[in-house]
Enzyme design. Structure first.
Site, PDB file in Angstrom:
ATOM      1  N   PHE A 172       0.809  -1.224   0.000  1.00  0.00           N
ATOM      2  CA  PHE A 172       0.000   0.000   0.000  1.00  0.00           C
ATOM      3  C   PHE A 172       0.837   1.266   0.000  1.00  0.00           C
ATOM      4  O   PHE A 172       0.368   2.324  -0.425  1.00  0.00           O
ATOM      5  CB  PHE A 172      -0.917   0.018   1.236  1.00  0.00           C
ATOM      6  CG  PHE A 172      -0.184   0.254   2.545  1.00  0.00           C
ATOM      7  CD1 PHE A 172       0.148   1.531   2.966  1.00  0.00           C
ATOM      8  CD2 PHE A 172       0.194  -0.814   3.348  1.00  0.00           C
ATOM      9  CE1 PHE A 172       0.831   1.744   4.159  1.00  0.00           C
ATOM     10  CE2 PHE A 172       0.882  -0.614   4.536  1.00  0.00           C
ATOM     11  CZ  PHE A 172       1.200   0.676   4.941  1.00  0.00           C
ATOM     12  N   LYS A 226      -1.252  -8.068  -8.431  1.00  0.00           N
ATOM     13  CA  LYS A 226      -2.190  -8.053  -7.313  1.00  0.00           C
ATOM     14  C   LYS A 226      -1.789  -6.904  -6.399  1.00  0.00           C
ATOM     15  O   LYS A 226      -0.909  -7.027  -5.556  1.00  0.00           O
ATOM     16  CB  LYS A 226      -2.133  -9.405  -6.579  1.00  0.00           C
ATOM     17  CG  LYS A 226      -3.417  -9.806  -5.849  1.00  0.00           C
ATOM     18  CD  LYS A 226      -3.727  -9.139  -4.554  1.00  0.00           C
ATOM     19  CE  LYS A 226      -2.782  -9.011  -3.466  1.00  0.00           C
ATOM     20  NZ  LYS A 226      -3.348  -8.057  -2.416  1.00  0.00           N
ATOM     21  N   GLU A 244      -4.957  -4.241  -1.256  1.00  0.00           N
ATOM     22  CA  GLU A 244      -6.388  -3.981  -1.135  1.00  0.00           C
ATOM     23  C   GLU A 244      -6.665  -2.590  -0.561  1.00  0.00           C
ATOM     24  O   GLU A 244      -7.768  -2.069  -0.685  1.00  0.00           O
ATOM     25  CB  GLU A 244      -7.062  -5.004  -0.217  1.00  0.00           C
ATOM     26  CG  GLU A 244      -6.725  -6.456  -0.487  1.00  0.00           C
ATOM     27  CD  GLU A 244      -5.580  -6.939   0.386  1.00  0.00           C
ATOM     28  OE1 GLU A 244      -5.837  -7.648   1.382  1.00  0.00           O
ATOM     29  OE2 GLU A 244      -4.426  -6.592   0.072  1.00  0.00           O
ATOM     30  N   ARG A 245      -5.656  -1.998   0.100  1.00  0.00           N
ATOM     31  CA  ARG A 245      -5.867  -0.706   0.751  1.00  0.00           C
ATOM     32  C   ARG A 245      -5.735   0.466  -0.222  1.00  0.00           C
ATOM     33  O   ARG A 245      -6.262   1.541   0.040  1.00  0.00           O
ATOM     34  CB  ARG A 245      -4.862  -0.538   1.900  1.00  0.00           C
ATOM     35  CG  ARG A 245      -4.992  -1.606   2.968  1.00  0.00           C
ATOM     36  CD  ARG A 245      -3.839  -1.535   3.934  1.00  0.00           C
ATOM     37  NE  ARG A 245      -3.858  -2.641   4.888  1.00  0.00           N
ATOM     38  CZ  ARG A 245      -2.879  -2.900   5.751  1.00  0.00           C
ATOM     39  NH1 ARG A 245      -1.800  -2.133   5.754  1.00  0.00           N
ATOM     40  NH2 ARG A 245      -2.962  -3.911   6.575  1.00  0.00           N
ATOM     41  N   SER A 273       5.799  -6.936   4.338  1.00  0.00           N
ATOM     42  CA  SER A 273       6.435  -7.215   5.624  1.00  0.00           C
ATOM     43  C   SER A 273       7.287  -8.478   5.535  1.00  0.00           C
ATOM     44  O   SER A 273       7.066  -9.337   4.672  1.00  0.00           O
ATOM     45  CB  SER A 273       5.370  -7.387   6.714  1.00  0.00           C
ATOM     46  OG  SER A 273       4.637  -8.586   6.496  1.00  0.00           O
ATOM     47  N   CYS A 301       9.779   1.749   3.505  1.00  0.00           N
ATOM     48  CA  CYS A 301      10.735   0.717   3.909  1.00  0.00           C
ATOM     49  C   CYS A 301      12.158   1.264   3.948  1.00  0.00           C
ATOM     50  O   CYS A 301      13.063   0.620   4.485  1.00  0.00           O
ATOM     51  CB  CYS A 301      10.666  -0.490   2.973  1.00  0.00           C
ATOM     52  SG  CYS A 301      11.249  -0.148   1.303  1.00  0.00           S
ATOM     53  N   GLU A 328       9.656  -2.952  13.522  1.00  0.00           N
ATOM     54  CA  GLU A 328       9.513  -1.939  12.485  1.00  0.00           C
ATOM     55  C   GLU A 328       8.209  -1.197  12.759  1.00  0.00           C
ATOM     56  O   GLU A 328       7.113  -1.748  12.609  1.00  0.00           O
ATOM     57  CB  GLU A 328       9.465  -2.568  11.090  1.00  0.00           C
ATOM     58  CG  GLU A 328       9.370  -1.526   9.993  1.00  0.00           C
ATOM     59  CD  GLU A 328       9.260  -2.116   8.596  1.00  0.00           C
ATOM     60  OE1 GLU A 328       9.630  -1.428   7.633  1.00  0.00           O
ATOM     61  OE2 GLU A 328       8.792  -3.264   8.470  1.00  0.00           O
TER      62      GLU A 328
END
Length: 499
Positions: free
Chosen positions: A149, A173, A176-177, A226, A281, A384
């Site tokens: 996201f 893909k 979804e957010r 993640s 990140c 994190e």
């Protein structure tokens, strides 16, 4: 309310599963769209159609594939404002930051315009008596990209552009957010001349991901997210015989030496620690000043800068430095980690808990937070945080500071601020981290190099974009040919050297 779709064979397709995910506006906390979550059958159908399209796309010569990239890049530039708006609306980052998101993805598209040079093989004539050797790079087939996201434009472009210009078809893909940017990019790719089916956007959750990982037609998987999920995807993909490059979490340190320019170091920490609400990140989340005097000076510089930061919705324009975090659950987790830092004995110098903005009380905002006297056993150091929280760990000397970075489980990015070239060279040589900044806080390589971390930040042998992307999305075939003119007949039963 808007109902989003999948993008299959060049058209928008409604989902059939009856399952949906809500897409929120993080600035207000309101649901702004519903996203269909694909069934395994929908995923497999999209893959099957992509496989048909890929056969013909792979026959298109690299120069013509590169021309599609040129048109695609031009369309991204033309629609920069629209794409940035889509990014900001679903992620919450400011418009300038969203434009940077799009721009860094566009730079990879621009490198892909030079694909013919990157896809050249090798040739040697007379490698042996009448023998020629040729190697060639060929597309894998159908590949998958699973993207996060926090960069709704950049990372999908990092995946789709190299994969497609190499002659593959891609199943993307997106998160979804924040799915709308990927859907719009797919439309622009079609407008640029990409044949239908070469890029399919399939929305979904773990069920869709597992379907991609288990589908025999999918030859390779690229993932960013993640570390636990990166490990899961890498393991399942490898078990199923697929190539995988999976990039996970980070805990990026910046060492500040006593001879550093403290003003520049403080400015760098503000940008690298709080930009995009810390949801990067490559964010710097740990400052490591060397020596008490350096640490005290750094805190004195940081605090007024932190207090001056403006937090709010992207619609406020230039009056905002960063926006909300992505979800209510993310906000709750970040606040919980701040609570744990206080409970475990860190010194809280700036407290972002309880931040509220008039008219946006339901938004997912966390104010800028600064901890001092953090130790490696604390949760705020080990986890994190992925939020606007900067922690300071004091070190007595350079070796102690370097050891903190070396011992950390993550190895995505790191930086050092110093005026001494010997120290900088030693740090760059010894540190076990994939991307290193020297007086540079966020050392994301330019698009003609490659992006990738070490240790638990990355799984797989090849990095993202640049030369590694062309290696990852192609396989090498080597042809040994012999022409018998002037060569004696006769069978050879032993394994002979060609020379």
């Amino acid at each position: 309310m808007q109902e989003l779709t999948h993008y299959i064979n060049g058209v928008h397709v409604k989902g059939t599963s009856g399952r949906f995910a809500d897409v929120y506006n993080p600035a207000t906390g309101e649901v702004q769209a519903r996203l269909p979550l694909a069934t395994p059958e929908e995923v497999n159908e999209a893959v099957a159609k992509a496989a048909i399209a890929q056969v013909e796309w792979a026959k298109v010569n690299p120069q013509r594939r590169a021309r599609v990239m040129m048109k695609f890049g031009a369309l991204i530039n033309e629609h920069m404002e629209e794409l940035a708006e889509l990014v900001s609306r679903e992620h919450g980052k400011t418009i300038p930051d969203a434009k940077g998101d799009v721009q860094r993805g566009l730079e990879v598209v621009e490198v892909c315009m030079g694909a013919p040079a990157m896809l050249k093989g090798e040739f040697m004539d007379s490698a042996g008596p009448g023998i020629d050797l040729t190697s060639m790079r060929q597309a894998l087939g159908v590949v998958a990209g699973i993207t996060p996201f926090n960069f709704p434009a950049m990372i999908p472009l990092w995946k789709m552009a190299p994969a497609i210009v190499c002659g593959n078809a891609m199943i993307l893909k997106p998160s979804e957010r924040a799915p709308s940017t990927a859907l719009r990019l797919a439309e622009l790719f079609s407008e640029a001349g990409l044949p239908d089916g070469v890029l399919q956007v399939v929305n979904g959750d773990k069920e869709a991901v597992d379907s991609l990982l288990d589908n025999d037609t999918i030859q390779a998987v690229g993932f960013v997210g993640s570390t636990p999920i990166a490990q899961y995807i890498y393991g399942r993909a490898a078990t199923n015989g697929k190539r995988a490059q999976c990039f996970g979490g980070a805990k990026n340190h910046m060492i500040i030496m006593p001879d550093a320019d403290i003003d520049k170091a403080a400015d760098a920490l503000i940008g690298a620690g709080f930009g995009a609400a810390g949801e990067r990140c490559m964010a710097i989340s740990v400052a490591v000043p060397v020596g008490k005097d350096t640490a005290d000076k750094l805190v004195a510089k940081l605090l007024p800068k932190i207090e001056a930061l403006k937090v709010g919705p992207y619609t406020s324009g230039d009056d905002v430095d960063y926006g909300p975090v992505i979800t209510a659950a993310s906000k709750e987790r970040i606040v919980g980690l701040i609570d744990s830092g206080v409970a475990q004995g860190a010194t809280l110098l700036a407290d972002g808990r309880g931040f509220s903005l008039q008219g946006y009380e339901n938004g997912y905002y966390v104010g800028p937070t600064l901890f001092d006297d953090v130790t490696p056993d604390m949760d705020i150091y080990k986890e994190e945080i992925f939020g606007p929280v900067l922690t300071q760990v004091r070190a007595d000397n350079y070796e102690e500071a370097l050891k903190l970075v070396m011992d950390n489980q993550y190895g995505n990015g790191t930086a050092i601020y110093t005026a001494d070239g010997d120290t900088a060279r030693d740090f760059a040589s010894r540190v076990n981290v994939g991307m290193v900044g020297i007086n540079f806080p966020i050392p994301v390589p330019l698009s003609y190099f490659s992006f990738g971390g070490w240790k638990k930040s990355a799984f797989g042998d090849l990095n993202q974009y640049g030369p590694d992307a062309f290696k990852f999305y192609t396989k090498t075939k080597t042809v040994t040919s012999r022409w018998y003119s002037g060569i004696k007949d006769g069978a050879a039963l032993n394994f002979q050297a060609l020379d």
